[in-house]
Design an enzyme around this catalytic site. Structure first.
Site, PDB file in Angstrom:
ATOM      1  N   SER C 295       1.102  -1.182   0.009  1.00  0.00           N
ATOM      2  CA  SER C 295       0.031  -0.130   0.110  1.00  0.00           C
ATOM      3  C   SER C 295       0.736   1.224   0.157  1.00  0.00           C
ATOM      4  O   SER C 295       1.960   1.280   0.694  1.00  0.00           O
ATOM      5  CB  SER C 295      -0.877  -0.234   1.211  1.00  0.00           C
ATOM      6  OG  SER C 295      -1.717  -1.294   1.527  1.00  0.00           O
ATOM      7  N   HIS C 359      -7.371   0.383   6.039  1.00  0.00           N
ATOM      8  CA  HIS C 359      -6.981  -1.130   6.444  1.00  0.00           C
ATOM      9  C   HIS C 359      -7.169  -1.460   7.917  1.00  0.00           C
ATOM     10  O   HIS C 359      -7.530  -2.389   8.287  1.00  0.00           O
ATOM     11  CB  HIS C 359      -5.621  -1.254   5.823  1.00  0.00           C
ATOM     12  CG  HIS C 359      -5.676  -1.284   4.401  1.00  0.00           C
ATOM     13  ND1 HIS C 359      -6.314  -2.174   3.509  1.00  0.00           N
ATOM     14  CD2 HIS C 359      -5.045  -0.634   3.466  1.00  0.00           C
ATOM     15  CE1 HIS C 359      -6.158  -2.061   2.238  1.00  0.00           C
ATOM     16  NE2 HIS C 359      -5.198  -0.924   2.077  1.00  0.00           N
TER      17      HIS C 359
END
Lengths: 425, 425, 425, 425
Positions: C295, C359
Site C-alpha cells: 500500500s 485497512h
C-alpha cells in the site's frame, strides 16, 4: 445452427426456393432423398434435408423400413475401391489415399452428414439410428447402414466434445423431465420423487451433454452423500429420511447410472463419467474419502437358475419369509455370488454380470455383497435382492483397469475373494 | 472435457499412473505416440495424449517434420483393404463393410481422434494441422496425413455444430483480441480502433464458433448499418464520423469478412455466414431493405498487368494524381474490370477473382464498381483501389447460387453487364 | 426496468402521451420537474422522468446549479413535522408515525425515487450526485439535497445487494475499459498493460457490482499471487516477469484498491471487499497462507514536512541518490514513519494516513515498512517512496477491528511498534 | 452477498468471533438483538444478524409477538425530533436536516437494514414482514413497525430494480414450483398441468424478479395466444386442446395474474407488468393486435346479495340448470353487472370490484361481460360464474389511467355502458 430455422421458414413461406427446383411438399421421400444428395445450393439442400427428416418422423415402421431399404442403393462400389487400393499400394500418393477415402464410404454416409447439418439434425439422426437399430433386428440387411452411422456418431460424440453438467433442482424442467423418463435403474415416480433425489444438499446428479443436443442428457449418474457405505437401496431412497450436511459426508454413493439415448447404443460415455464426477465432488467437498456404488446384479438369478438349479429352487422356496432365511443358505448364496462374479465361464473370460463388466472395466473393485439390498419385485426377480458395492479408489482405478483390460484380473475385496476358490487355470 | 485437467494433474502429481507404465516425462515423443496408440486405460491414454500434444507444441519445424514422418508409418495395409473389398463385393455383409471401414483408414486417423479427446484437444489439432499444411508444401509426402485429418475436421466442424454469436463491445477481451489479430481485410490497429467498429449502434459483427473452441472464432464478418450503399471504404471506416440510429439504417454493409483458422483451411464456413447474419439483422431491424458488401478486388491488377499490359501501364502512370484521372481512362478501367469479373479464361469457367468466387458462389450478384474505393497502399497495389459491391437479395440467392454452381452464370447488375460483350459461346 | 425503453420510445414516437398532457420536448426543465412530481400515470411519469434526466445530462454547470436550486423549493414543512411529532408523542399511533415519515422528508426525496425508476435511472442518479457533490463545495446550500440522496444511496446500495465478481481477461470490454479508467493507485497505461494484470494465472482482480448498474464496477481490488511478501511495487508490476503457477503461490498481495464512483462518495464498499476476496481465494487455492497488501502512504511526506521539517529537508536533499541513502537516515525515516502511523495527533485519535485508517478499520495490522517501495514520481512526492504492507489475518480481523473501532488500538508488528514509544496516555 | 456464508460458517466453525464478544449460540434473542444494534465490526454484526434471523425463523407466533414487542422499545424520541425540526426551521442547514433524518426514524429501521445486509437477508425480511402483518391484525400496536419496514421495502423494490423474465418450460424447477404454489386465480394442480400452461408455443408466462431474491417471483402473469377473445376460462384451460402456431395468434389473453409475496403487501408490481409484457409480446410477435384479459369478478355475488337480494335469490334458484337460464334473467344479470362495475356507491367513487380497480387503474377498459365464463365452484360462488374481459389498448392506456386516477372515469365498451344509466351527478 441458430437462425437456420428462420431461413427455412422464410423459404417455405415465401416460396423462394430456386425456381428450377420443385416444392418440397409435393415430393415423395425418395425424390426428396435424391434432391438432398444432388442439390448444390447450401440453403436449398438444407431445406430438402429438413423436409426429409420431418417426413421420416411421420413414418410408421413399414415406411421407415422402405426408406432404409431405399437408402441401401447408395452403397459403395467395391471395384472402384479395389482399384483405388491397388493404386495406393503402388503410389503411396495422397491423391490415391483420398480416392480410397472416397470409395470406401457408401454414399449413405454423405446423406447422414447432410441431414446432420440441419437445425436439430443431430437429435433427428440419433432418433433415426434408434429406429434403424430396432428395425435391424428383424431386417439384418439394414445393419450395413449402421456401420457408417455409428462411425459418424463416434466421431461427433468424441469425448472431447462432451460437457459434464450438474443436474439439480435449479435445472430446467425441459431437462428434468428427461431425467424422470430416462432413469433406468430405480424408477422416478413423480416430480416429488425427483425432488427428493435432487434438492437435498446430500444428493447430487451429473450428466454428460453434447453441445448440439443441449436439452438431451446422454448419460447421468445419481449420487448420495452419506456417512457410510449403504448396504440396501432403501438406505438411500427411503422417505422421509434425515438429510445430512454435505460437508459432513464421508462417502459418495453412485446409486444409479442411466444411459439415455437408445440411438447412441455402442457409443460409450460411462467410462469417464464416474471418475470425473468423483473428482468434481472431491474438489468441492475435500473431506469425501470414499467413492462407491450401490449396484444391482441383473444377471445373478438367471445364472443361478442355470448353473445351480437346486440352490435356486431352495432360495425361491424361502422367498416368502426373507428375513428368516437361515444362515447356512445365506452363506451358500454369498458363495454362489462370489463365483458368479469371479469365476467366468464366458469365452472372453469376463464376468457374467453386465454391470460388473462396466464398473470393473472402469477400474473399480468389487467391494461388498449385500444380500436383500433391494427387496423390490424387480430386485427379487433379477437377483434375489442381491446388491453389491463397487469401490472407486482413485489412485487404483488405472491399475485395476489395465489389469482387467489386459488379463481379465478382477479386483475384489478379500472378504469376497475368500469365498471362492480362484478360477481354474 | 471439463474436469479432465484436474484428473490429469492429479495423476501427474500423485504419480498414480498405472504401475506397469512408465512416467510420461521420461519418454521420447515416439514412445509417447506408441503409448497413445496402445494404452487401453482411458485416463492413462488421455494423459499420454495430453503429454504428446505438449511435446508437439514445444517442437521446432525440424522436430515436427520428424514427428510427422514417424506417424506416416501408421499407414493402412492396402492388401487387407483389397481383401475386405473383395469379400464385401461378394457378401454385402455388414461385417465385411465394417472391415472395409477399418482397413480403409490409416491408423494415424485413430491417433488424431485420441488427441482430440484431450481437454482443448480440438484447438491443439487445429494448430497441428496448420503446421502440417505449412510443412507439406516443401514435404509433399506429408499430404497423405491431411487426407484423414481434413476428413475429421469436416466431420467435427459440420455446420450443424456451429454457433453464430454477435461480437460487440460486451464480448470478452479473450475473443476480442482474436478479432484484432485475425482481421485480414482492413487491419484493426488498436483497441480504440476495434471500439469504433464494435461499440457504436450502427456497427455490428458476427462470428461462427465451435463449442469445443469457445475462445476461437472460426470466421467473422463486420457490418456497417448505413443510409446508403457506400462506394469507398473510407465512407465506412473514417473517424470521427456521425453515428446513425440503428433503426434509421436502410442498408447493411458487409465490409470485411475474415477466416480465422489456418488449420481449418478448406473447411468452408462462409457460405452460410452472410445469409444467417442478414436474416438475424432483418429480424432485429425489420426496416433494413438492402444487404450489400463493400469488397476488395485482390486479383485485378495482376490480371490487368497480365492481360492488358498497356492499359496497366497507362493507369500506373497516372497513379500519382488519382483524382484527376481522365474520364476516358476511367471508362477503360471499368470496362476492363467488367471483363475481369464476367469473362473468365479459367479452365473451370469461374471468375478470376477469389472474392468474387466466394460471393457469387453464395448467391450474391455483382452490383457496382467503385473506382478508387480503397486508396490505401494495399488497395492501390492489388486493384488500383477498385472496390465492388456484391448484393445479397435474400429472395434471389438460392436461384443465383444454383445458376452459378451448375452453369457458371454470373448474376450482375445491368450497369456492369452493359460494359462488356457477353462471353463468346 | 427492461423493456421500459421500448415503451418510452413507443410513446414518444406515436405521440400517445395522455392527451391532456403536453409533449415533453416542448417543456422547460422546471415544467418537466413539476410533471414528474404530479403525474399519476406510471408510464407517463416515467416518460417525463426519463426526459428530465436527459435534459439534466445536457446541462452545463450553471444550468445544473439552477436546477438544483430550483429543487430546493421542494423542502419539507417544519411546522407540519413538529405537529406530527407532537401528535405521535401523545398517541404512539402508527398513523402519526407515518405522518412523521411523510413530513420528515423533503419532497425532493420523492423526486429522486421517481428518477431512479427509469431505465438506467440508478446510473443517472449516481452521476447526478457526483455533480451535486462537486457543486456543493462552492454552493453549500446544496448540501441539504445530499442529506436525502445519500440516504437513498445507502438504502439502495445496502451490502446485501452487492455482487462480487471476478474480473479477468474473459470479462467484457465494456467493464474492462472502466477498470482502466478507474484504477486510481497504479495507473493502467494501455490494454496491453491491463492484460498483464488480468490474464496471467498468478494475477486476480475482483469487483463489487450492483444489479442495477451491471456495467459499472463500484470498487475493485487487484491481487498478485506470489511466493513471498513484496517490498516494492516493482516486484509486482515489472514486465516481463516470471509467471508462477497459481497453485504454487503462498501469498495473496492486494496491491491496488480503487473506488470507482465519485457519485457514491461516503457509501463504503471496501470493508467487506478484501475479506470476501481473501475468502474466495482461499477456497480456490487452499495453499494460500498469507493475505497482505502493498500500500501507498499518501500522507507521509506532508506530515513529515509539517512535523519534522528538518528531517524532511535532510531526506529531500538526499533524494537524488536513493540507493546510497545512509543507514542512519534510513533508520530516522523508519522511526518517523512508525510515529506517523502509531502516534496520532488527530482529534479522533485515528492515524493520519487515510489508507491506514481504511485497512486498520477493516481489522488488518500494520506489518512492514518498505522504504523506497515506490520509486515513481508520485511515490516520491507523497511519501519519499515509502510503501507498507498491511496484514489480513483472517482469524484476527474481527478482534482487530473491534479494538480499533472502540479504542483506537492499532495492531502492528513488533518490528514497527519497537520503533516508537507507545502514545502517551 | 456471495461468499458471506463462507465467512459466517468460518467464524462459527473456528470460534474466531472477537474475543470480547460472547458466542451467538449462548444468547437470548434479546441479547442478540442488542449485539446487532451495537456491534461495530461488520463481519461480527453480520454474524449476529444472521443468527438473529435464524432464531426468528424458529419462533412460534407467541415468541414472534414477544420479539416484535421487544423491538418496539427502539422507538424514536419525539422530543429530539421536535427540537431538530425547530432548529431546521430556523437554520435551513444541512446538518439540521440530517438531524431530522436521524431523529425521525425509529431505531428499528436500522435494525431492519442490518438484517437485510446478511446473505438472503431480503428474503428473510420479506418473510418477517409477512409474519408482522399477520400478527398486526390482532395486535395493532405492531403496526408502527411496519411504517418503516414498508418504507424500506418500497425503496428496495423500486421499480428501477425489477427484472422481467419469461417463465417457460426451460425455467428451473426451483422457480417453477413457486409458480405452482403462488398461482392464485386458476389453481395449477400438478407439474403436468403446469406443463400445459408453459410448454406449448401458444402459451407464455412472465414474472418480475428482484436481484436479491433470484428464486422468488414477485408477481407473474399467464398469457394465452389465441385467434379470438375467449369468453370462458375453459376456452383457455381445457385439455386436450389444439395448439396454434404463435405466429398465427392475433390476441394475447392475460388470463391469470398472481402476486406472490404476502410480505410485500402494499408494494405494487402489477401496474407495469401487463404493459411491459404486452410490449415484449408485440416485439416478438408483431402480428398480435389485441391485448385483453379474461378476469374473475370476485365481488359480484356478494354485492348482488347485498344490493339486489331478490335477483340474487332468483338466480340462485336457477343455478341447478345453468344452460337453461332464461333470456330475461340473463339480461337482468348483465344489467346488474354493468351497474356493479360502473355505478359505484363507495366513498372513493371507485368500482366495488378489486380486480376492476386494478385493471382500470392500469388504464385498461372494461370490454365484455361473459356470463358463466367460469363454471367452477369457486366461479359460481363468487360471481355466478361471471367473467369479464379488460382490454389493453396500448395507445389508450395512459389517457384511461389519467382519467380514472383523477376523475374516476371508467372506460368501458359501448355494449356495457348501454346497459346502465350513467351514475347520477
Amino acid at each position: 445452427m441458430q437462425f437456420l430455422n428462420d431461413i427455412l421458414s422464410h423459404l417455405f413461406d415465401r416460396g423462394s426456393m430456386a425456381k428450377n427446383k420443385p416444392e418440397a411438399s409435393a415430393l415423395t421421400s425418395e425424390e426428396l432423398l435424391e434432391l438432398v444428395m444432388t442439390t448444390e445450393g447450401d440453403v436449398s439442400a438444407n431445406v430438402y434435408a429438413h423436409q426429409l427428416l420431418q417426413r421420416f418422423n411421420g413414418m410408421d415402421d413399414d415406411a421407415m423400413l422402405g426408406f432404409f431399404n431405399h437408402i441401401l442403393a447408395l452403397d459403395l462400389d467395391a471395384n472402384s475401391l479395389i482399384a483405388a487400393a491397388k493404386a495406393y499400394r503402388d503410389s503411396q500418393s495422397a491423391d490415391d489415399l483420398a480416392a480410397i477415402s472416397r470409395h470406401a464410404e457408401p454414399r449413405w454416409q454423405e446423406l447422414f452428414r447432410r441431414l446432420n447439418a440441419v437445425a436439430n439434425g443431430t437429435v433427428a439422426l440419433v432418433h433415426m439410428r434408434k429406429k434403424l437399430l430396432g428395425l435391424s433386428r428383424a431386417n439384418p440387411e439394414l445393419k450395413r447402414l449402421d456401420v457408417g452411422l455409428k462411425a459418424l456418431m463416434l466421431s461427433w460424440f468424441n469425448s472431447g466434445f462432451l460437457v459434464l453438467k450438474p443436474i439439480d433442482w435449479a435445472t430446467s424442467a425441459t431437462v428434468l423431465e428427461k431425467i424422470i423418463a430416462y432413469e433406468a435403474v430405480h424408477e422416478i415416480e413423480s416430480w416429488e420423487d425427483l425432488r427428493t433425489r435432487l434438492a437435498p444438499e446430500d444428493r447430487r446428479c451429473f450428466a454428460f451433454f453434447h453441445p448440439a443436443m443441449p436439452d438431451e442428457p446422454l448419460i447421468f449418474v445419481e449420487v448420495a452423500l452419506m456417512g457410510d457405505t449403504p448396504r440396501a437401496i432403501n438406505d438411500v431412497l427411503k422417505t422421509p429420511r434425515e438429510v445430512i450436511r454435505a460437508t459432513d459426508a464421508t462417502t459418495a454413493v453412485f446409486y444409479s447410472i442411466s444411459n439415455c439415448q437408445a440411438g447412441l447404443a455402442g457409443i460409450s460415455f460411462g467410462n469417464f463419467l464416474i471418475k470425473q464426477v468423483a473428482r468434481a465432488l472431491q474438489r468441492d467437498l475435500p473431506q469425501l474419502s470414499r467413492f462407491v456404488t450401490l449396484s444391482p446384479v441383473p444377471g445373478f438369478r438367471g445364472w443361478l437358475n442355470d448353473q445351480k438349479p437346486a440352490l435356486h429352487a431352495d432360495i425361491a422356496a424361502q422367498m416368502t419369509s426373507l428375513d428368516d432365511i437361515d444362515d447356512l443358505l445365506r452363506q451358500k448364496i454369498n458363495v454362489a455370488a462370489a463365483e458368479y462374479f469371479l469365476a467366468s465361464s464366458r469365452a472372453d473370460g469376463r464376468p457374467h454380470d453386465p454391470v460388473a463388466r462396466f464398473h470393473l472395466g472402469n477400474g473399480a473393485s468389487l467391494d461388498q455383497l449385500n444380500l436383500f439390498g433391494d427387496r423390490s419385485d424387480k430386485g427379487m426377480t433379477q437377483s434375489f435382492g442381491l446388491m453389491v458395492n463397487y469401490l472407486y479408489e482413485l489412485d487404483a482405478v488405472e491399475k485395476n483397469h489395465e489389469d482387467y483390460s489386459r488379463d481379465n484380473v478382477i479386483s475384489a475385496s478379500e472378504a469376497i475373494t475368500a469365498l471362492v476358490p480362484p478360477p481354474k487355470p
